[in-house]
Design an enzyme around this catalytic site. Structure first.
Site, PDB file in Angstrom:
ATOM      1  N   GLY A  45      46.014  46.977  49.615  1.00 17.19           N
ATOM      2  CA  GLY A  45      47.073  46.046  49.230  1.00 17.19           C
ATOM      3  C   GLY A  45      46.595  44.624  49.043  1.00 17.19           C
ATOM      4  O   GLY A  45      47.398  43.733  48.791  1.00 17.19           O
ATOM      5  N   CYS A  46      45.307  44.383  49.191  1.00 19.77           N
ATOM      6  CA  CYS A  46      44.759  43.047  48.943  1.00 19.77           C
ATOM      7  C   CYS A  46      44.028  43.056  47.604  1.00 19.77           C
ATOM      8  O   CYS A  46      43.299  43.996  47.311  1.00 19.77           O
ATOM      9  CB  CYS A  46      43.753  42.672  50.034  1.00 19.77           C
ATOM     10  SG  CYS A  46      44.479  42.325  51.617  1.00 19.77           S
ATOM     11  N   GLU A  47      44.213  42.001  46.825  1.00 21.25           N
ATOM     12  CA  GLU A  47      43.477  41.885  45.565  1.00 21.25           C
ATOM     13  C   GLU A  47      42.001  41.629  45.853  1.00 21.25           C
ATOM     14  O   GLU A  47      41.133  42.121  45.161  1.00 21.25           O
ATOM     15  CB  GLU A  47      44.052  40.757  44.716  1.00 21.25           C
ATOM     16  CG  GLU A  47      45.376  41.128  44.080  1.00 21.25           C
ATOM     17  CD  GLU A  47      45.942  40.028  43.204  1.00 21.25           C
ATOM     18  OE1 GLU A  47      45.225  39.059  42.877  1.00 21.25           O
ATOM     19  OE2 GLU A  47      47.116  40.139  42.826  1.00 21.25           O
TER      20      GLU A  47
END
Length: 134
Positions: A50-52
């Site tokens: 869920g982190c870029e």
């Protein structure tokens, strides 16, 4: 709810910053102080979904209190994660469940600078902490 010592330090430091430029510099400095995690720990198991940017998270419980370590390939994210660690390290599982991410970054004067993708990423980090802890 009482705050960990590092969280008090963060609040004093960031609330003393008068401009966004000062806060941005502080953010980078906090990121540079993240306790390192080894290359062996930078595995898919420790990667936060869920982190870029890539963020790895490792947690240990010591006497019923959580201590997390993290790393990121992005400098700004390292700073934001360092501030999140300042807020959560030393907490019990119960206290960790009650941490309000938006409120914390608002208190630091950084909420306006959090894009929705960064905010989502930090939420993903907090969720991973809760997952590790439970």
């Amino acid at each position: 709810m009482s705050l960990p010592t590092d969280a008090h330090t963060a609040l004093e430091t960031f609330n003393g910053a008068l401009s966004w430029e000062q806060r941005a510099r502080l953010l980078m400095q906090w990121g540079d102080r993240l306790p390192p995690i080894s290359d062996d720990e930078k595995t898919d198991e420790h990667l936060v979904d869920g982190c870029e940017s890539k963020v790895w998270l490792v947690g240990d419980v010591i006497d019923g209190h959580w201590q997390f370590r993290a790393a990121s390939d992005a400098r700004l994210i390292r700073g934001l994660v360092a501030l999140l660690l300042a807020r959560v390290n030393g907490l019990s599982l119960q206290a960790l469940q009650q941490v309000d991410l938006v409120e914390w970054f608002t208190q630091l004067g950084l909420s306006r600078q959090l894009s929705s993708s960064r905010s989502n990423g930090l939420n993903a980090v907090l969720q991973k902490m809760r997952q590790i802890a439970s």
